[in-house]
Design a protein around this motif. Structure first.
Motif, short mmCIF file in Angstrom:
data_model
loop_
_atom_site.label_atom_id
_atom_site.label_comp_id
_atom_site.label_asym_id
_atom_site.label_seq_id
_atom_site.Cartn_x
_atom_site.Cartn_y
_atom_site.Cartn_z
N LYS A 210 44.52 44.83 42.14
CA LYS A 210 44.70 43.63 42.63
C LYS A 210 43.23 42.64 42.81
CE LYS A 210 45.23 44.59 47.67
NZ LYS A 210 46.10 45.60 48.50
N PHE A 211 43.35 41.33 42.79
CA PHE A 211 42.17 40.62 43.22
C PHE A 211 41.60 40.82 44.53
CE2 PHE A 211 44.60 37.15 40.12
CZ PHE A 211 44.05 37.67 39.09
N GLY A 212 40.36 40.62 44.41
CA GLY A 212 39.66 40.69 45.77
C GLY A 212 39.17 41.94 46.15
N GLU A 213 39.13 42.98 45.20
CA GLU A 213 38.66 44.31 45.44
C GLU A 213 37.30 44.62 44.57
OE1 GLU A 213 42.26 46.66 44.43
OE2 GLU A 213 42.85 46.95 46.30
N GLY A 214 36.85 43.59 44.14
CA GLY A 214 35.62 43.78 43.23
C GLY A 214 35.69 44.66 41.99
N ARG A 215 36.74 44.50 41.33
CA ARG A 215 37.31 45.22 40.16
C ARG A 215 36.93 44.23 39.00
NH1 ARG A 215 41.45 48.84 39.72
NH2 ARG A 215 40.52 48.82 37.78
N LYS A 216 36.54 42.77 39.41
CA LYS A 216 36.23 42.19 38.05
C LYS A 216 37.27 41.98 36.96
CE LYS A 216 31.27 43.04 38.82
NZ LYS A 216 31.43 42.18 40.09
N LEU A 217 38.57 41.81 37.67
CA LEU A 217 39.70 41.93 36.67
C LEU A 217 39.74 40.92 35.40
CD1 LEU A 217 42.37 42.83 39.26
CD2 LEU A 217 41.55 44.51 37.48
N LEU A 218 40.01 41.31 34.18
CA LEU A 218 40.24 40.49 33.18
C LEU A 218 41.60 40.49 33.01
CD1 LEU A 218 37.72 41.23 30.45
CD2 LEU A 218 38.35 38.85 31.36
#
Lengths: 368, 256
Positions: A210-218
């Motif tokens: 999920k967003f906001g966990e510093g995963r830098k999701l694409l």
């Protein structure tokens, strides 16, 4: 015990399963779900949004899912039609969400307050491209409750949109139900570092990030690799993505495709039905048995994935299979693909339930 | 004035960009990152949402942050879901004029009306670039595109006026020809509480400039400088400009 209409039972099932985001646009005959959610969600500290149309509703649901929500929408045929592009996005991006579709008579605006079962193929093939949906088909308030809850668990387990295909009859039918049945509360996946879109070679599930966990999701609906990087001209990437979103369901089809059998052991005529039509079929079966006809019923609890093995296994004693549904034969075609006995349709597209006597008439005709 | 190093905000594997020579979207990307750096934003707490089209590529894949590259026209609706569920996240939509005000115009006006606390940055290159240069709802009257070979018979949207009409709390327009102003405007938008809209007039030499007498990046930048006029919200609404000139500036920044 509670006494609720099917739409309210969907609400109770969703809330107990942990639905914490609801986004929708009003549409008959699903609207009671939305108006109940508008009251209940804020009371429980959860999020409700009314969007400007169904396109925005499902978009908000998918956005919320990536923000971590157990998200749901509710609609009917015309709204479902508007949602399809973004439902395809949810399949491609492996986004868990729940879509309750209360079927009404179509095509187009059709008969807004009247029942039908004409959306089964929309759920199956409505989005462009290949995908394998899960669609649950409750036939009672009790199942509306349990299946809506289960849809959340399935959505999370398979990381995909899951349909609950009810119809105007089940939605507005008041009956007693047990709300104390055990419901699986959907747990959020803990943070992890695995690639968000799975191993390149298998269809094994990857936890939903999920967003906001510093995963830098694409996250993209364009063909992507396991890290979400766009691979829009790579044949391998395209094959991998489609295999990934279809094989996970094909692999588990037998356990996912639940059915219920009534008096099938000695049946010479097998009714196959689902949803509200299943109730008429059961009544018709009982009456036909009283008249000495050896009739059984195979009820599909899921229309998708399709219980093809169960259809194939309908025994040699069965001479005719009668598919009972409120459309011109959508699931009949599917039954025909796998049945070993002759298949006959009992179809009605009058915006009315199929009455037991109408089914008995077909039973008598095929028995003659 | 020193320019901060913004490399840390970019995915190195996505560089250099796939943008055409003379495309203004790279300038917008750079200005956005400088604004984020100067505001000392928590980049891990930001989500960038885009749709489909050249401008939708500004955040995805270039920005090394959470990015949601959605369907055509719908990024504002997706962003609304993200923000509604996680109000603590900073949600920024960056997409093109086709996405934001043509196919997705309905979501734009409703987000403005609701005062959804997101920032929408619309890169306006006045044409459908990714599909090869067709008329957009932002293509000025008379311009040549693949679908208006005799000149665009229609009028274009003034998107800033549109969102002002929907009572947006922050509305601004700047051009990629004025990057320092653009940074200031984006910073103001990112710090605005409530719905903020920034139209960034960008350049598409490949599919717009070449067909409309501006065959080079220099010609397009010169044109933006020549045609932009400093203005206020009142000017925007009451004193329309002619000859392709347009107002730039912050037209409103009051409470939404």
């Amino acid at each position: 015990m509670a006494y609720l209409q099917g739409n309210m039972a969907c609400v109770e099932g969703a809330l107990r399963a942990g639905c914490d985001f609801f986004g929708a646009y009003p549409i008959t005959p699903s609207t009671e779900i939305m108006t109940a959610m508008a009251r209940r969600m804020p009371e429980m500290g959860r999020t409700f949004v009314q969007m400007e149309d169904e396109i925005a509703s499902i978009a908000a649901v998918i956005g919320a899912a990536w923000a971590g929500a157990n998200a749901m929408t509710a609609t009917s045929g015309p709204g479902l039609a508007l949602m399809l592009e973004n439902i395809g996005y949810a399949f491609a991006t492996e986004t868990p969400c729940v879509i309750v579709d209360v079927q009404r008579a179509g095509p187009s605006t059709g008969q807004a307050t009247r029942p039908a079962q004409g959306d089964v193929m929309t759920a199956r093939f409505g989005c462009p491209g290949d995908y394998e949906p899960i669609a649950l088909a409750p036939w009672s308030a009790q199942e509306s409750f349990e299946m809506t809850a289960r849809a959340f668990a399935l959505a999370r387990e398979y990381r995909m949109p899951v349909f609950v295909l009810t119809d105007e009859i089940i939605a507005h039918l008041y009956e007693t139900l047990d709300l104390d049945r055990e419901i699986e509360v959907v747990e959020h996946d803990p943070p992890c570092d695995l690639p968000p879109f799975g191993d390149a070679r298998t269809c094994e599930r990857t936890p939903m990030p999920k967003f906001g966990e510093g995963r830098k999701l694409l996250v993209t609906g364009s063909t992507h690799d396991e890290r979400g990087r766009r691979r829009t001209t790579d044949p391998q990437a395209q094959m991998r993505l489609v295999e990934r979103i279809t094989k996970k369901i094909e692999r588990d089809r037998k356990t996912l495709a639940e059915t219920e059998s009534y008096m099938m052991d000695d049946a010479e005529i097998a009714l196959v039905s689902y949803g509200a039509s299943g109730r008429s079929s059961l009544a018709a079966m009982t009456q036909a048995r009283e008249n000495g006809r050896k009739v059984g019923l195979l009820r599909l609890k899921n229309v998708w994935p399709f219980a093809q093995e169960k259809i194939r296994d309908i025994g040699g004693g069965v001479k005719k299979i009668v598919v009972v549904e409120m459309n011109c034969g959508m699931m009949r075609r599917e039954v025909e693909r796998f049945a070993r006995a002759e298949v006959v349709g009992c179809h009605k597209v009058a915006g009315e339930i199929i009455r037991p006597d109408e089914i008995i008439e077909v039973i008598e005709n095929v028995s003659a | 004035m020193s320019v901060p190093d913004v490399k840390k905000y970019l995915r190195s594997e996505a560089m250099p960009t796939l943008f055409c020579t003379g495309c203004g979207h790279g300038i917008l990307l750079h200005c956005l990152l400088i604004a984020i750096d100067e505001l000392k934003k928590d980049y891990d707490n930001m989500v960038f949402v885009s749709g489909i089209g050249c401008a939708a590529w500004i955040p995805s894949p270039h920005m090394a942050a959470d990015t949601l590259h959605t369907t055509h026209g719908r990024p504002i609706a997706y962003a609304t879901g993200v923000k509604a569920y996680r109000p603590d996240l900073d949600v920024v939509v960056v997409s093109g004029d086709g996405d934001i005000v043509s196919i997705g115009g309905n979501h734009l006006i409703h987000a403005a009306r609701r005062n959804t606390d997101i920032t929408v940055i619309m890169a306006n290159n006045k044409v459908y670039g990714m599909t090869g240069g067709q008329q957009a709802s932002t293509t000025p009257h008379g311009c040549i595109t693949l679908t208006t070979p005799q000149g665009n018979p229609e009028r274009d949207f003034d998107t800033c006026r549109l969102v002002l009409g929907a009572d947006a709390g922050f509305v601004a327009r700047e051009t990629v020809a004025a990057p320092r102003n653009l940074i200031k405007v984006i910073k103001a938008a990112l710090t605005h509480e409530g719905f903020a809209f920034v139209e960034t007039v960008s350049t598409c030499v490949t599919h717009f400039g070449k067909m409309n007498g501006m065959p080079s990046p220099e010609a397009m930048i010169a044109n933006l400088k020549e045609k932009s006029v400093r203005g206020t919200g009142t000017d925007l609404l009451t004193k329309p400009l002619e000859d392709g000139r347009f107002y730039t500036g912050i037209f409103t920044s009051g409470a939404g």
